[in-house]
Design a protein around this motif. Structure first.
Motif: not given
Length: 218
Positions: A101-112, A122-126, A128-134
């Motif tokens: 979703l991030h790669m497609l340009g979305a502002e991602v809010h993700t809840i687990e 939350k520790k892993f994705l950054p 990869l340079g991916i920083k959604p709102h967790f």
């Protein structure tokens, strides 16, 4: 820290995966491109790397799975993501879907719902340079304080469509959610035409882990 390596072999396996997804009916070129670029093996334990580009779901611990690539592509295609879309993802899991979703340009809010998975991803994705709102919590209730959302995607099987999620969807927005029993679900695409009018479509059977929480399976 484990070094993340993406070899020519991995890239070749992703090309083959994209060809498989095309044969299965995925047509959105942007979705196919994202899947072709994202190293899925990064989201697997090293012992399972050889299976990363099979079109199958695999366990990621805590009773959860990383979804089958076809399912990820199918749900993402139904969402019709546009750059800048504010997207709520219910079920962060491994973070693979959030990254697409991030790669497609979305502002991602993700809840687990699961605390260990939330902390791990939350520790892993950054890395990869991916920083959604967790967020950690009951995804079946959405995230009211961050609503409304342009798009909402649910990556766990629900007994019914949670009213909270429909309420948090913008008029004109799309909700994609698997609905059914514990064993199989139909993929539902709901378009909120007005505050009271919902247009829905349903698609073939899928199998997801259950959506936990107040408006899920409890």
């Amino acid at each position: 820290m484990i070094k993340l390596e993406d070899s020519y072999s991995h890239k070749g396996q992703r090309k083959a995966l994209v060809r498989t997804l095309k044969k299965k009916g995925i047509m959105d070129e942007r979705v196919l491109e994202a899947i072709g670029l994202l190293p899925r093996h990064f989201f697997f334990d090293s012992a399972l790397h050889s299976h990363a580009y099979e079109d199958k779901a695999f366990p990621i611990g805590e009773g959860q799975t990383i979804s089958q690539p076809f399912t990820v592509a199918f749900q993402t295609e139904l969402l019709s993501i546009h750059p800048g879309d504010k997207v709520l993802e219910i079920g962060t899991g491994s973070g693979y879907q959030a990254t697409i979703l991030h790669m497609l340009g979305a502002e991602v809010h993700t809840i687990e719902y699961n605390l260990k998975l939330y902390q791990r991803t939350k520790k892993f994705l950054p890395r990869l340079g991916i920083k959604p709102h967790f967020y950690h919590g009951d995804g079946s209730l959405g995230i009211a304080e961050k609503a409304p959302f342009d798009k909402i995607i649910v990556t766990a099987g629900a007994p019914v469509v949670p009213k909270s999620l429909l309420k948090q969807l913008k008029v004109g927005g799309i909700l994609v959610i698997p609905v059914g029993d514990m064993k199989s679900q139909k993929m539902m695409k709901l378009v909120k035409k007005t505050s009271k009018q919902i247009i829905q479509e349903s698609y073939d059977q899928f199998a997801f882990v259950p959506l936990l929480g107040n408006e899920g399976w409890g």
